[in-house]
Design a protein around this motif. Structure first.
Motif, PDB file in Angstrom:
ATOM      1  N   GLU A  28       0.811  -1.220   0.000  1.00 52.13           N
ATOM      2  CA  GLU A  28       0.000   0.000   0.000  1.00 52.13           C
ATOM      3  C   GLU A  28       0.846   1.271   0.000  1.00 52.13           C
ATOM      4  OE1 GLU A  28      -4.064   1.485   2.202  1.00 52.13           O
ATOM      5  OE2 GLU A  28      -2.511   0.518   3.419  1.00 52.13           O
ATOM      6  N   ASP A  29       1.992   1.249   0.666  1.00 46.97           N
ATOM      7  CA  ASP A  29       2.821   2.451   0.765  1.00 46.97           C
ATOM      8  C   ASP A  29       3.316   2.928  -0.595  1.00 46.97           C
ATOM      9  OD1 ASP A  29       2.483   2.415   3.480  1.00 46.97           O
ATOM     10  OD2 ASP A  29       4.451   1.557   3.931  1.00 46.97           O
ATOM     11  N   TYR A  30       3.352   2.034  -1.576  1.00 44.82           N
ATOM     12  CA  TYR A  30       3.809   2.407  -2.919  1.00 44.82           C
ATOM     13  C   TYR A  30       2.707   3.052  -3.756  1.00 44.82           C
ATOM     14  CZ  TYR A  30       7.774  -0.721  -1.990  1.00 44.82           C
ATOM     15  OH  TYR A  30       8.880  -1.334  -1.450  1.00 44.82           O
ATOM     16  N   TRP A  31       1.451   3.014  -3.277  1.00 43.87           N
ATOM     17  CA  TRP A  31       0.323   3.406  -4.112  1.00 43.87           C
ATOM     18  C   TRP A  31      -0.538   4.481  -3.447  1.00 43.87           C
ATOM     19  CZ3 TRP A  31       1.245   1.217  -8.598  1.00 43.87           C
ATOM     20  CH2 TRP A  31       1.879  -0.024  -8.647  1.00 43.87           C
ATOM     21  N   PRO A  32      -0.165   5.756  -3.540  1.00 46.49           N
ATOM     22  CA  PRO A  32      -1.030   6.829  -3.026  1.00 46.49           C
ATOM     23  C   PRO A  32      -2.382   6.789  -3.741  1.00 46.49           C
ATOM     24  CG  PRO A  32       1.160   7.663  -3.600  1.00 46.49           C
ATOM     25  CD  PRO A  32       1.077   6.271  -4.141  1.00 46.49           C
ATOM     26  N   ALA A  33      -3.458   7.024  -2.987  1.00 50.16           N
ATOM     27  CA  ALA A  33      -4.809   6.919  -3.547  1.00 50.16           C
ATOM     28  C   ALA A  33      -4.991   7.789  -4.784  1.00 50.16           C
ATOM     29  CB  ALA A  33      -5.834   7.287  -2.484  1.00 50.16           C
ATOM     30  N   GLN A  34      -4.485   9.010  -4.744  1.00 53.38           N
ATOM     31  CA  GLN A  34      -4.653   9.913  -5.878  1.00 53.38           C
ATOM     32  C   GLN A  34      -4.009   9.344  -7.141  1.00 53.38           C
ATOM     33  OE1 GLN A  34      -2.980  13.801  -5.263  1.00 53.38           O
ATOM     34  NE2 GLN A  34      -3.964  14.680  -7.061  1.00 53.38           N
ATOM     35  N   LYS A  35      -2.845   8.726  -6.969  1.00 52.01           N
ATOM     36  CA  LYS A  35      -2.132   8.145  -8.109  1.00 52.01           C
ATOM     37  C   LYS A  35      -2.896   6.964  -8.687  1.00 52.01           C
ATOM     38  CE  LYS A  35       2.351   6.165  -9.402  1.00 52.01           C
ATOM     39  NZ  LYS A  35       3.724   5.813  -8.913  1.00 52.01           N
ATOM     40  N   VAL A  36      -3.487   6.148  -7.802  1.00 49.93           N
ATOM     41  CA  VAL A  36      -4.226   4.968  -8.272  1.00 49.93           C
ATOM     42  C   VAL A  36      -5.497   5.388  -9.011  1.00 49.93           C
ATOM     43  CG1 VAL A  36      -5.423   2.863  -7.588  1.00 49.93           C
ATOM     44  CG2 VAL A  36      -3.301   3.506  -6.450  1.00 49.93           C
ATOM     45  N   TYR A  37      -6.284   6.285  -8.406  1.00 51.36           N
ATOM     46  CA  TYR A  37      -7.536   6.705  -9.036  1.00 51.36           C
ATOM     47  C   TYR A  37      -7.307   7.406 -10.373  1.00 51.36           C
ATOM     48  CZ  TYR A  37     -10.441   5.492  -5.024  1.00 51.36           C
ATOM     49  OH  TYR A  37     -11.115   4.806  -4.042  1.00 51.36           O
ATOM     50  N   PHE A  38      -6.158   8.023 -10.517  1.00 46.37           N
ATOM     51  CA  PHE A  38      -5.817   8.720 -11.766  1.00 46.37           C
ATOM     52  C   PHE A  38      -5.718   7.754 -12.943  1.00 46.37           C
ATOM     53  CE2 PHE A  38      -2.663  10.578 -14.735  1.00 46.37           C
ATOM     54  CZ  PHE A  38      -3.304  11.782 -15.016  1.00 46.37           C
ATOM     55  N   LEU A  39      -5.506   6.455 -12.649  1.00 45.38           N
ATOM     56  CA  LEU A  39      -5.337   5.460 -13.707  1.00 45.38           C
ATOM     57  C   LEU A  39      -6.645   5.079 -14.395  1.00 45.38           C
ATOM     58  CD1 LEU A  39      -2.812   3.015 -11.963  1.00 45.38           C
ATOM     59  CD2 LEU A  39      -2.312   4.653 -13.797  1.00 45.38           C
ATOM     60  N   LYS A  40      -7.779   5.442 -13.833  1.00 48.45           N
ATOM     61  CA  LYS A  40      -9.057   5.052 -14.423  1.00 48.45           C
ATOM     62  C   LYS A  40      -9.180   5.606 -15.845  1.00 48.45           C
ATOM     63  CE  LYS A  40     -14.042   4.946 -13.749  1.00 48.45           C
ATOM     64  NZ  LYS A  40     -15.186   5.329 -12.867  1.00 48.45           N
ATOM     65  N   GLY A  41      -9.511   4.729 -16.767  1.00 50.38           N
ATOM     66  CA  GLY A  41      -9.652   5.122 -18.158  1.00 50.38           C
ATOM     67  C   GLY A  41      -8.354   5.148 -18.933  1.00 50.38           C
ATOM     68  N   HIS A  42      -7.236   4.910 -18.242  1.00 52.06           N
ATOM     69  CA  HIS A  42      -5.929   4.964 -18.883  1.00 52.06           C
ATOM     70  C   HIS A  42      -5.507   3.602 -19.417  1.00 52.06           C
ATOM     71  CE1 HIS A  42      -4.120   8.957 -17.298  1.00 52.06           C
ATOM     72  NE2 HIS A  42      -5.431   9.044 -17.336  1.00 52.06           N
ATOM     73  N   ASN A  43      -4.719   3.637 -20.454  1.00 53.30           N
ATOM     74  CA  ASN A  43      -4.044   2.450 -20.960  1.00 53.30           C
ATOM     75  C   ASN A  43      -2.801   2.237 -20.108  1.00 53.30           C
ATOM     76  OD1 ASN A  43      -3.412   0.317 -22.656  1.00 53.30           O
ATOM     77  ND2 ASN A  43      -2.354   1.596 -24.134  1.00 53.30           N
ATOM     78  N   VAL A  44      -2.583   1.015 -19.634  1.00 55.91           N
ATOM     79  CA  VAL A  44      -1.416   0.720 -18.804  1.00 55.91           C
ATOM     80  C   VAL A  44      -0.707  -0.518 -19.340  1.00 55.91           C
ATOM     81  CG1 VAL A  44      -2.486   1.699 -16.718  1.00 55.91           C
ATOM     82  CG2 VAL A  44      -2.647  -0.766 -17.163  1.00 55.91           C
ATOM     83  N   GLU A  45       0.569  -0.581 -19.033  1.00 53.30           N
ATOM     84  CA  GLU A  45       1.318  -1.815 -19.289  1.00 53.30           C
ATOM     85  C   GLU A  45       1.599  -2.448 -17.947  1.00 53.30           C
ATOM     86  OE1 GLU A  45       4.434  -2.148 -22.387  1.00 53.30           O
ATOM     87  OE2 GLU A  45       5.737  -2.718 -20.703  1.00 53.30           O
ATOM     88  N   VAL A  46       1.157  -3.681 -17.786  1.00 49.97           N
ATOM     89  CA  VAL A  46       1.275  -4.369 -16.509  1.00 49.97           C
ATOM     90  C   VAL A  46       2.043  -5.665 -16.702  1.00 49.97           C
ATOM     91  CG1 VAL A  46      -0.948  -5.547 -16.822  1.00 49.97           C
ATOM     92  CG2 VAL A  46      -0.046  -5.206 -14.512  1.00 49.97           C
ATOM     93  N   ARG A  47       2.802  -6.037 -15.685  1.00 53.06           N
ATOM     94  CA  ARG A  47       3.561  -7.289 -15.752  1.00 53.06           C
ATOM     95  C   ARG A  47       3.538  -7.975 -14.398  1.00 53.06           C
ATOM     96  NH1 ARG A  47       9.405  -5.704 -17.563  1.00 53.06           N
ATOM     97  NH2 ARG A  47       8.210  -4.360 -18.944  1.00 53.06           N
ATOM     98  N   GLY A  48       3.568  -9.296 -14.455  1.00 56.65           N
ATOM     99  CA  GLY A  48       3.570 -10.086 -13.234  1.00 56.65           C
ATOM    100  C   GLY A  48       2.979 -11.460 -13.492  1.00 56.65           C
ATOM    101  N   TRP A  49       2.733 -12.204 -12.410  1.00 51.74           N
ATOM    102  CA  TRP A  49       2.195 -13.559 -12.535  1.00 51.74           C
ATOM    103  C   TRP A  49       0.672 -13.524 -12.442  1.00 51.74           C
ATOM    104  CZ3 TRP A  49       6.984 -12.514 -10.742  1.00 51.74           C
ATOM    105  CH2 TRP A  49       8.037 -13.290 -11.284  1.00 51.74           C
ATOM    106  N   GLN A  50       0.044 -14.108 -13.419  1.00 54.40           N
ATOM    107  CA  GLN A  50      -1.399 -14.093 -13.560  1.00 54.40           C
ATOM    108  C   GLN A  50      -1.972 -15.455 -13.184  1.00 54.40           C
ATOM    109  OE1 GLN A  50      -3.272 -12.026 -17.131  1.00 54.40           O
ATOM    110  NE2 GLN A  50      -3.322 -14.136 -17.809  1.00 54.40           N
ATOM    111  N   PRO A  74       5.572  -0.175  -8.180  1.00 53.15           N
ATOM    112  CA  PRO A  74       5.123   0.728  -9.248  1.00 53.15           C
ATOM    113  C   PRO A  74       5.820   0.541 -10.590  1.00 53.15           C
ATOM    114  CG  PRO A  74       5.297   1.937  -7.190  1.00 53.15           C
ATOM    115  CD  PRO A  74       5.880   0.566  -6.938  1.00 53.15           C
ATOM    116  N   ASN A  75       7.068   0.082 -10.608  1.00 50.89           N
ATOM    117  CA  ASN A  75       7.764  -0.109 -11.873  1.00 50.89           C
ATOM    118  C   ASN A  75       7.040  -1.084 -12.794  1.00 50.89           C
ATOM    119  OD1 ASN A  75       9.709   1.586 -10.932  1.00 50.89           O
ATOM    120  ND2 ASN A  75      11.360   0.092 -10.875  1.00 50.89           N
ATOM    121  N   ASP A  76       6.187  -1.935 -12.218  1.00 50.58           N
ATOM    122  CA  ASP A  76       5.545  -2.995 -12.993  1.00 50.58           C
ATOM    123  C   ASP A  76       4.127  -2.646 -13.445  1.00 50.58           C
ATOM    124  OD1 ASP A  76       7.878  -4.358 -12.647  1.00 50.58           O
ATOM    125  OD2 ASP A  76       7.131  -5.645 -11.039  1.00 50.58           O
ATOM    126  N   LEU A  77       3.742  -1.382 -13.227  1.00 48.57           N
ATOM    127  CA  LEU A  77       2.444  -0.892 -13.713  1.00 48.57           C
ATOM    128  C   LEU A  77       2.683   0.491 -14.303  1.00 48.57           C
ATOM    129  CD1 LEU A  77      -0.616  -1.319 -13.968  1.00 48.57           C
ATOM    130  CD2 LEU A  77      -0.876  -0.280 -11.713  1.00 48.57           C
TER     131      LEU A  77
END
Length: 248
Positions: free
Chosen positions: A196-218, A238-241
């Motif tokens: 959670e410490d890596y993800w300020p709420a304002q930064k997360v909500y800003f992603l709505k509607g945005h195109n993102v590149e995400v990586r990790g195990w699905q 954050p480097n992975d989103l």
């Protein structure tokens, strides 16, 4: 004596993309290569490279992922030679493997060398996030040149395992489990409460509607409710989103 890079490769990338060791190192001899990011030392320790995930070998049926064999063969020359190790802050993974930053005889990161050739993907799993800026540069070298794994599509696919995909964030919610970023596919991106410490709420909500590149195990979630996306991909750093902005 073992030399991992060809002369031309080293001259081209050593200054800008390859990561040089900083701090104390342990010297150890390599006994066997498992795949592109895992090896055994002569003392029996099984080592998983930090900062990279290479394509998977299918040891049972031989249905290897693209570039898995190339990544593994690139490390074959290590057998019987010495490498230098630097332990991560988290020293073991849940499989019991030792987590190390691994360097060649010139103290150059093997992960960065593989990334520079397009033979794996950079990944960040806290607290083992040293050398991330350098790993990013190494990966960008291969990506810009269209090498290896970067010849493949980034379109999202429903399968278990490591993925790098570009998706659009359609909705965002938060509960006791962390942040849940639903996408335009049958996928939800999970930002766990532990990160959670890596993800300020304002930064997360800003992603709505945005195109993102995400990586990790699905993985495929157990719930059969139609209210939920079938696939979950957890991101811990954050480097992975990466925010790519609004879709065109």
């Amino acid at each position: 004596m073992f030399v991992f890079c060809t002369t031309g490769f080293a001259k081209t990338l050593a200054d800008n993309a390859l990561c040089h060791a900083k701090g104390p190192l342990e010297r150890a001899k390599v006994k066997r290569i498992v795949d592109g990011d895992t090896l055994y030392l002569s003392d029996g320790r099984r080592v998983r490279f930090i900062g990279i995930n290479t394509p998977e070998l299918d040891h049972k049926k031989g249905h290897h992922e693209p570039y898995a064999v190339a990544a593994t063969q690139t490390l074959r020359a290590l057998v019987g030679n010495y490498v230098y190790l630097q332990a991560g802050k988290d020293p073991r993974d849940h499989y019991g493997r030792y987590l190390f930053y691994v360097f060649d005889k010139d103290r150059i990161s093997l992960s960065s060398q593989l990334l520079s050739k397009g033979l794996g993907y950079r990944i960040a799993i806290p607290p083992n996030v040293a050398y991330q800026s350098c790993f990013i540069q190494a990966e960008q070298t291969a990506r810009k040149a269209g090498l290896g794994v970067w010849t493949q599509s980034l379109a999202w696919r429903p399968h278990s395992g490591f993925v790098v995909s570009q998706v659009v964030i359609s909705s965002i919610t938060k509960n006791r489990g962390g942040w849940w970023l639903a996408t335009d596919h049958d996928l939800v991106i999970h930002l766990p409460l532990s990160s959670e410490d890596y993800w300020p709420a304002q930064k997360v909500y800003f992603l709505k509607g945005h195109n993102v590149e995400v990586r990790g195990w699905q993985h495929h979630r157990k719930s059969r409710s139609s209210r939920y996306k079938s696939w979950v991909l957890s991101v811990k750093y954050p480097n992975d989103l990466q925010d790519l902005g609004m879709p065109e």
